[in-house]
Design a protein around this motif. Structure first.
Motif, PDB file in Angstrom:
ATOM      1  N   LYS A  38      24.225 -14.383  11.709  1.00 32.28           N
ATOM      2  CA  LYS A  38      24.306 -15.217  12.906  1.00 32.28           C
ATOM      3  C   LYS A  38      25.171 -14.430  13.876  1.00 32.28           C
ATOM      4  N   LEU A  39      24.529 -13.950  14.924  1.00 28.67           N
ATOM      5  CA  LEU A  39      25.214 -13.031  15.833  1.00 28.67           C
ATOM      6  C   LEU A  39      25.341 -13.653  17.215  1.00 28.67           C
ATOM      7  N   VAL A  40      26.502 -13.471  17.828  1.00 29.10           N
ATOM      8  CA  VAL A  40      26.658 -13.875  19.217  1.00 29.10           C
ATOM      9  C   VAL A  40      27.262 -12.702  19.992  1.00 29.10           C
ATOM     10  N   VAL A  41      26.681 -12.399  21.144  1.00 31.88           N
ATOM     11  CA  VAL A  41      27.258 -11.388  22.039  1.00 31.88           C
ATOM     12  C   VAL A  41      27.456 -12.043  23.397  1.00 31.88           C
ATOM     13  N   GLY A  42      28.534 -11.638  24.071  1.00 34.56           N
ATOM     14  CA  GLY A  42      28.829 -12.301  25.329  1.00 34.56           C
ATOM     15  C   GLY A  42      29.501 -11.407  26.336  1.00 34.56           C
ATOM     16  N   LEU A  43      29.382 -11.844  27.592  1.00 33.50           N
ATOM     17  CA  LEU A  43      29.950 -11.126  28.729  1.00 33.50           C
ATOM     18  C   LEU A  43      30.675 -12.158  29.593  1.00 33.50           C
TER      19      LEU A  43
ATOM     20  N   SER B 195      43.629  -2.496  29.266  1.00 31.17           N
ATOM     21  CA  SER B 195      42.462  -2.694  28.406  1.00 31.17           C
ATOM     22  C   SER B 195      42.933  -3.142  27.051  1.00 31.17           C
ATOM     23  N   GLU B 196      42.226  -4.072  26.475  1.00 32.70           N
ATOM     24  CA  GLU B 196      42.617  -4.584  25.165  1.00 32.70           C
ATOM     25  C   GLU B 196      41.404  -4.704  24.272  1.00 32.70           C
ATOM     26  N   PHE B 197      41.571  -4.297  23.027  1.00 36.13           N
ATOM     27  CA  PHE B 197      40.573  -4.566  21.996  1.00 36.13           C
ATOM     28  C   PHE B 197      41.152  -5.612  21.056  1.00 36.13           C
ATOM     29  N   SER B 198      40.440  -6.687  20.833  1.00 37.01           N
ATOM     30  CA  SER B 198      40.931  -7.744  19.939  1.00 37.01           C
ATOM     31  C   SER B 198      39.937  -7.923  18.803  1.00 37.01           C
ATOM     32  N   PRO B 199      40.309  -7.517  17.601  1.00 37.71           N
ATOM     33  CA  PRO B 199      39.393  -7.670  16.469  1.00 37.71           C
ATOM     34  C   PRO B 199      39.713  -8.914  15.645  1.00 37.71           C
ATOM     35  N   ARG B 200      38.739  -9.320  14.843  1.00 36.94           N
ATOM     36  CA  ARG B 200      38.946 -10.428  13.905  1.00 36.94           C
ATOM     37  C   ARG B 200      38.029 -10.238  12.711  1.00 36.94           C
TER      38      ARG B 200
ATOM     39  N   GLY C 194      42.816 -15.975  18.331  1.00 38.59           N
ATOM     40  CA  GLY C 194      41.467 -16.271  18.797  1.00 38.59           C
ATOM     41  C   GLY C 194      40.958 -15.346  19.868  1.00 38.59           C
ATOM     42  N   SER C 195      41.657 -14.238  20.128  1.00 38.26           N
ATOM     43  CA  SER C 195      41.249 -13.380  21.246  1.00 38.26           C
ATOM     44  C   SER C 195      39.923 -12.681  21.006  1.00 38.26           C
ATOM     45  N   ALA C 196      39.510 -12.524  19.750  1.00 35.22           N
ATOM     46  CA  ALA C 196      38.253 -11.803  19.483  1.00 35.22           C
ATOM     47  C   ALA C 196      37.053 -12.510  20.096  1.00 35.22           C
ATOM     48  N   VAL C 197      37.145 -13.811  20.279  1.00 36.76           N
ATOM     49  CA  VAL C 197      36.040 -14.516  20.921  1.00 36.76           C
ATOM     50  C   VAL C 197      36.426 -14.976  22.324  1.00 36.76           C
ATOM     51  N   HIS C 198      37.678 -15.427  22.489  1.00 35.52           N
ATOM     52  CA  HIS C 198      38.040 -16.096  23.736  1.00 35.52           C
ATOM     53  C   HIS C 198      38.900 -15.301  24.690  1.00 35.52           C
ATOM     54  N   GLY C 199      39.370 -14.149  24.304  1.00 34.51           N
ATOM     55  CA  GLY C 199      40.181 -13.383  25.242  1.00 34.51           C
ATOM     56  C   GLY C 199      41.655 -13.744  25.161  1.00 34.51           C
ATOM     57  N   GLY C 200      42.364 -13.509  26.254  1.00 36.25           N
ATOM     58  CA  GLY C 200      43.818 -13.632  26.256  1.00 36.25           C
ATOM     59  C   GLY C 200      44.347 -15.033  25.987  1.00 36.25           C
ATOM     60  N   ASN C 201      45.611 -15.120  25.663  1.00 36.51           N
ATOM     61  CA  ASN C 201      46.386 -16.342  25.424  1.00 36.51           C
ATOM     62  C   ASN C 201      46.277 -16.914  24.023  1.00 36.51           C
ATOM     63  N   ALA C 202      45.228 -16.619  23.309  1.00 38.62           N
ATOM     64  CA  ALA C 202      45.046 -17.254  22.003  1.00 38.62           C
ATOM     65  C   ALA C 202      45.869 -16.551  20.939  1.00 38.62           C
ATOM     66  N   LEU C 203      47.209 -16.498  21.158  1.00 37.31           N
ATOM     67  CA  LEU C 203      48.066 -15.728  20.261  1.00 37.31           C
ATOM     68  C   LEU C 203      48.295 -16.436  18.936  1.00 37.31           C
TER      69      LEU C 203
ATOM     70  N   ARG D  84      36.413  -8.059  20.709  1.00 39.36           N
ATOM     71  CA  ARG D  84      36.302  -8.322  22.133  1.00 39.36           C
ATOM     72  C   ARG D  84      37.047  -7.253  22.913  1.00 39.36           C
ATOM     73  N   TYR D  85      36.453  -6.847  24.017  1.00 35.51           N
ATOM     74  CA  TYR D  85      37.088  -5.872  24.904  1.00 35.51           C
ATOM     75  C   TYR D  85      37.388  -6.584  26.224  1.00 35.51           C
ATOM     76  N   ASP D  86      38.660  -6.545  26.639  1.00 37.09           N
ATOM     77  CA  ASP D  86      39.050  -7.139  27.912  1.00 37.09           C
ATOM     78  C   ASP D  86      39.626  -6.064  28.822  1.00 37.09           C
ATOM     79  N   ARG D  87      39.186  -6.072  30.075  1.00 40.88           N
ATOM     80  CA  ARG D  87      39.767  -5.170  31.058  1.00 40.88           C
ATOM     81  C   ARG D  87      40.353  -6.051  32.166  1.00 40.88           C
ATOM     82  N   ILE D  88      41.664  -5.984  32.306  1.00 41.92           N
ATOM     83  CA  ILE D  88      42.343  -6.887  33.231  1.00 41.92           C
ATOM     84  C   ILE D  88      42.964  -6.095  34.357  1.00 41.92           C
ATOM     85  N   SER D  89      42.702  -6.520  35.586  1.00 37.64           N
ATOM     86  CA  SER D  89      43.338  -5.884  36.745  1.00 37.64           C
ATOM     87  C   SER D  89      44.149  -6.929  37.474  1.00 37.64           C
ATOM     88  N   ASP D  90      45.478  -6.797  37.422  1.00 40.84           N
ATOM     89  CA  ASP D  90      46.315  -7.768  38.121  1.00 40.84           C
ATOM     90  C   ASP D  90      47.538  -7.059  38.638  1.00 40.84           C
TER      91      ASP D  90
END
Lengths: 179, 638
Positions: free
Chosen positions: B332-337, B401-406, B132-141, B390-396
Motif C-alpha cells: 500500500k503505497l502513498v506518494v505526495g507533493l 533541507s530536511e530528510f525525515s525517515p520513518r 510524524g515528519s515522514a508523512v506530515h513535515g515539520g512540527n511533529a516532533l 519525506r523531503y522538505d525544502r524550507i525558505s524563510d
C-alpha cells in the motif's frame, strides 16, 4: 482475478489493521459494507407466501459469479434471516430466477438483464447499485451518500413483485420513489 | 477476532448503524497507515459526550502519556516527558482531517477554547505519538493530533444547543444539514459564547494590594463558524473562529488590569478532490488557504500607565496532491507533493495609548516545498513493514533541507499478540517569532538570524495483547533524543532575550494501558505512565524530571437510557507545581437516534483545585485552575 485476490488478502489485512488500531475500524471496505447492508435489508422485506417456489428453509440470494459482492456475500452463507437461513447462490446468465427470493445486480449484470424476459425476475427482490441507469425492476438501489452507503426505494417495483417493505426500511431510505 | 471474517462481523451491525459507517476513502487510508504503524489512541464522539469533554485539551487529558496544562489563556500539551514553559505547542502537529493547523508565526497548536472547531463537530480525535515528519513535515516532533470532523448527515435536519456552566458560561449553537442538488450535502454550524470567568488568586503575589486576586479578568467571548460541502468526489470546508480572552496575570503587565486581553482569530478554507482512478488507485488534490491574526493587549506601567500591544498576522496558501496505490501486490503505497507559500508572517509591537509608538513592525514571507512517500509492505500475513521518507525544502530567510525517515516493523506472532518496533526522525524549523521578534525597552528582545532546525529522533517498542475482542492490554517503551532545541535565554552581552539552539534532551518512558468493553455498552480505559526527561546540556540532578501520570475513564449505562461517565486523573509533582488528583463526573442521555441529548457535568468533584505551571518561574510559578465547576448542555434536533 487480480481484484478478488486483493480483496481476500486485504480482508485479513483489514482484520489485522482493526486489531492494530486502538478502537474498532470506523472506515470499512466498500464491498464488505454493501454485503452487510444487502444482508440486513432482507430482514425488512416480506415475500408473498405463495410466490417463491424455493424451499421455505432457505432465503435464497442470487448473485452472479463476476459480481464484486459475490465473495463477501458468500461469506455470510448460512446466517439466519428471521426464521430462514441465508443461501447465497451463483446466478448463471439467462437461467430462470424463479428460485431466488432476492437478486443482487450491479451495472454489468443490469445490462444483461435488460434483455431478459420479464417473468424471469418477477417475484424476486432486486437490489442493485447501478445508480445511473437503474432497472425498473430494482426495488432497492444502493448509492453513495456523502461518503457513506445509502439506498433508494422504488415502491412500484416492490408492488410488481408483491413485496412488503416495513416502515422502518422506508424511513432509513434516502429517497422513496412512488411512480 | 481470530479466524472471523470481517464481513461476518459487519453483518451483525444493525442496519441504521451500517448506513452510518464511512466507506474507506484513501484520504483516510493514508492516516490509517500511519496510525497502524504506531500506538495511537482514538477518542470517539460517544466518549467525548459521555465524559463531558469541553475542549480538545480535555479529551487529550485522558490519553496515555499526555498532560495538558493551562495558564488560563491557552492550553499546553506535555507529551512523553517534554513540556517546556513558554512552548506554544510548537512541537506537536495539529491536524484537522489530516490538514495542518499550526500557524506560520508561532507554530501554535490550539487545544483549549482557542481551538477553532466546536467539539460537537468532532467525529473522533486521534493522537499518534512519535515522530510524524515522514508523512506530515515539520512540527511533529513528539506527536500528531488529528481531529476528524463529522460527515454531513444523510438527511436534512439540524439541531440547536444551549450550554450553561460555572463562571457564567453561556453558549448557543445551531447546526443544520441541507441536501443540495442530486448528490450534494451542506453542513453548517455556528456558535457564540460568553463567560465572565472567575476571580483568580495567585498566592505568590499576595503582597499585591488586592491580596493577589485578579478580579473580572478571566472573561471570554467568542464565535465559531463551520461549513462543509460534500458532493461525490469533492469536499470543501470553511472554518472561522474568533476568541477574546481576558488574561488574569501577565508577567510584566499590571496585575489584575481588565485591559490585559488576547484575541485570536483564525480562518481556514480548503477544497479537496478525491478521485478514484480505478479499484487500486486513488488520487487526491487539495488547495487550501489560511489566515491568523493575534492581538495581545497589555497594560504596562513604564511609567506612565500605557496600553501596549503585540500583534501577529499570518497568511498562507498552498496545494497538495497525493496518490494512493495498491497496484503492486502486497504493497500500500502513498506518494505526495506539498507546496505552501506564506506571503505574510508579520508581527509587531506598539504602544496604543496614551502616546502611540511603534517598537516593532516586521514583515516576512516564507515558502515550503515537500515531497514524501510511504509504503506498507505485507511480507506475510503475520509481518509487515512500513517505511516512509519525506523531503522538505524550507525558505524563510534561510534555506534549509530536511530528510525525515520513518520505519516500523509490525509482527503478529500469535493471533492475540501484536508487536511493533518503530523508529523515526522529525524536525521543526524556527518560526517568525523565534527568528525576528525584537524590541528595545526595559525587557529587550532581539532576533537571531542564525537559528537552525530542531531535530528529534525516537524509537518505540509496543506490545499489544488482545485476549478477546472486548479487552486489550498495551505496553510501550520509548526513548527520544532531541537536539538543537530552541531556548530563550538572556544574552549576557546586552541583557536581551534571544533564542538559540542550545538545548539537547533525552526523554525515556514506559506506558501501560488496559481497555475493556462490555456488551451493555460500558467501557473502561486505564493507563499509567512514567516519563523521565534529562537535559543533556547540563546533566545535573536539577535538570532531570520524572513525571508519573495515571488516568482512569469509565463509561456506564445506568437506569432508563442514562449514561454515567467518570474520569480520574493523577499527575505527579512538576517542579514547583504540586502533584494532584482530580475526578470528573458526567450524566447524559440521548434520544431521537442520538441526535438530541442532554448532559450534566461536574468537574473536579472533590474540589481539589490543582495548579498548573505558570508563565514565569520567578514572577508566576503556578497558575491556579478552577476548583469544582459544573456544566449543562441541552441539544435538540429538528
Amino acid at each position: 482475478m487480480f481484484m478478488s485476490v486483493f480483496a481476500r488478502r486485504w480482508t485479513r489485512g483489514l482484520a489485522l489493521l482493526a486489531a492494530l488500531g486502538a478502537s474498532p475500524a470506523w472506515a470499512v471496505e466498500e464491498q464488505e459494507l454493501k454485503a452487510a447492508i444487502v444482508f440486513n435489508l432482507l430482514l425488512f422485506v416480506e415475500w408473498p407466501v405463495d410466490a417463491v417456489a424455493a424451499s421455505t428453509v432457505s432465503m435464497v440470494l442470487c448473485v452472479s459469479p463476476s459480481n464484486a459482492l459475490n465473495a463477501p456475500l458468500k461469506a455470510l452463507q448460512g446466517r439466519p434471516v428471521r426464521s430462514q437461513l441465508l443461501d447465497v447462490r451463483d446466478l448463471p446468465a439467462g437461467a430462470s430466477r424463479a428460485a431466488c427470493h432476492a437478486v443482487y445486480l450491479d451495472a454489468a449484470d443490469s445490462a444483461r438483464l435488460a434483455a431478459a424476459k420479464p417473468d424471469q425476475v418477477s417475484m424476486a427482490l432486486v437490489i442493485s447499485d447501478d445508480v445511473d441507469s437503474p432497472l425498473p425492476q430494482a426495488a432497492i438501489v444502493l448509492r453513495h451518500v456523502g461518503g457513506r452507503i445509502g439506498f433508494d426505494v422504488n415502491l412500484e417495483a416492490a408492488r410488481q413483485a408483491r413485496l412488503q417493505f416495513s416502515s422502518k426500511l422506508l424511513r432509513l431510505a434516502r429517497r422513496v420513489n412512488d411512480r | 477476532m481470530a479466524g472471523a471474517s470481517f464481513a461476518q462481523d459487519l453483518a451483525s451491525v444493525p442496519l441504521d448503524q451500517l448506513l452510518d459507517l464511512e466507506v474507506t476513502a484513501a484520504s483516510k487510508f493514508a492516516l490509517r497507515l500511519s496510525e497502524s504503524a504506531s500506538s495511537a489512541t482514538v477518542i470517539g464522539a460517544d466518549e467525548i459526550r459521555a465524559l463531558g469533554y469541553r475542549t480538545l485539551g480535555d479529551a487529550l487529558q485522558s490519553v496515555r502519556g499526555l498532560v495538558v496544562s493551562s495558564d488560563r489563556t491557552y492550553s499546553y500539551l506535555g507529551v512523553r516527558g517534554y513540556a517546556t514553559a513558554g512552548d506554544y505547542n510548537t512541537r506537536i502537529l495539529l491536524l484537522i482531517d489530516g490538514n495542518r493547523v499550526n500557524d506560520t508565526v508561532f507554530d501554535q497548536a490550539f487545544l483549549g477554547t482557542e481551538f477553532p472547531l466546536d467539539i460537537d463537530l468532532v467525529e473522533r480525535i486521534e493522537f499518534i505519538p512519535g515522530q510524524g515528519s515522514a508523512v506530515h513535515g515539520g512540527n511533529a516532533l513528539f506527536g500528531v493530533v488529528n481531529v476528524v470532523t463529522r460527515r454531513a448527515g444523510a438527511r436534512s435536519g439540524g439541531d440547536v444547543s444551549v450550554i450553561a456552566g460555572s463562571g457564567t458560561w453561556r453558549q448557543l449553537r445551531m447546526s443544520a444539514t441541507q441536501p443540495i442538488g442530486e448528490q450534494g450535502l451542506l453542513l453548517a454550524s455556528a456558535n457564540k459564547r460568553r463567560a465572565g470567568g472567575s476571580d483568580v488568586t495567585y498566592s505568590s503575589l499576595d503582597s499585591d494590594p488586592n491580596g493577589g486576586t485578579s478580579q473580572r479578568t478571566d472573561h471570554e467571548r467568542g464565535e465559531q463558524l463551520y461549513l462543509k460541502y460534500q458532493q461525490a468526489e469533492v469536499t470543501a470546508t470553511l472554518v472561522h473562529a474568533d476568541r477574546i480572552k481576558g488574561a488574569t496575570a501577565v508577567p510584566g503587565a499590571v496585575f489584575g488590569d481588565t485591559s490585559n486581553v488576547y484575541r485570536d482569530a483564525i480562518t481556514l478554507a480548503d477544497a479537496t478532490l478525491a478521485h478514484r482512478i480505478d479499484a487500486a488507485n486513488l488520487w487526491k488534490l487539495r488547495v487550501y488557504a489560511g489566515r491568523y491574526r493575534f492581538d495581545g493587549d497589555y497594560m504596562v506601567d513604564y511609567p506612565p500607565l500605557t496600553l501596549n500591544r503585540d500583534w501577529a498576522a499570518s497568511r498562507w496558501w498552498g496545494l497538495e496532491t497525493n496518490l494512493y496505490t495498491q497496484h503492486f501486490a502486497d504493497h500500500k503505497l502513498v506518494v505526495g507533493l506539498d507546496l505552501q507559500n506564506s506571503p505574510r508572517s508579520d508581527q509587531g509591537n506598539v504602544d496604543v495609548d496614551p502616546d502611540p509608538a511603534v517598537y516593532l513592525d516586521d514583515h516576512r514571507s516564507s515558502s515550503r516545498r515537500s515531497v514524501f512517500a510511504e509504503d506498507q509492505w505485507a511480507l506475510s500475513p503475520r509481518l509487515s513493514i512500513t517505511a516512509g521518507l519525506r523531503y522538505d525544502r524550507i525558505s524563510d530567510g534561510a534555506t534549509s533541507s530536511e530528510f525525515s525517515p520513518r520505519l516500523a516493523l509490525i509482527s503478529r506472532p500469535h493471533d492475540d499478540v501484536v508487536l511493533k518496533l518503530i523508529h523515526g526522525r522529525a524536525f521543526r524549523a524556527p518560526n517568525a517569532y523565534e527568528r525576528y521578534y525584537a524590541i528595545e525597552g526595559t525587557v529587550p528582545y532581539k532576533g537571531n538570524a542564525n537559528l537552525e532546525n530542531e531535530r528529534v529522533s525516537g524509537t518505540e517498542a509496543v506490545l499489544e495483547y488482545r485476549p478477546s475482542t472486548s479487552s486489550r492490554w498495551l505496553v510501550s517503551a520509548y526513548g527520544n533524543r532531541a537536539e538543537k532545541l530552541l531556548v530563550q535565554t538572556v544574552d549576557p552581552a546586552d541583557g536581551a532575550l534571544v533564542f538559540n539552539n542550545l538545548a539537547s534532551m533525552r526523554t525515556r518512558g514506559l506506558e501501560l494501558e488496559f481497555e475493556r468493553v462490555w456488551s451493555t455498552g460500558a467501557r473502561l480505559r486505564s493507563n499509567y505512565s512514567v516519563q523521565s526527561a534529562r537535559n543533556q546540556s547540563d546533566d545535573s540532578e536539577a535538570n532531570r524530571s520524572v513525571l508519573r501520570l495515571g488516568k482512569l475513564a469509565l463509561v456506564l449505562p445506568v437506569a432508563s437510557g442514562w449514561t454515567a461517565g467518570t474520569q480520574t486523573l493523577l499527575v505527579s509533582r512538576r517542579g514547583d507545581v504540586a502533584g494532584y488528583g482530580v475526578t470528573h463526573l458526567t450524566l447524559s442521555r440521548a434520544w431521537a437516534g442520538d441526535r438530541s441529548h442532554v448532559s450534566f457535568s461536574l468537574y473536579d468533584v472533590f474540589d481539589r483545585r490543582p495548579d498548573d505551571p505558570g508563565g514565569d518561574s520567578v514572577l508566576q510559578p503556578v497558575t491556579p485552575q478552577d476548583g469544582r465547576s459544573w456544566r449543562v448542555e441541552l441539544k435538540l434536533a429538528f
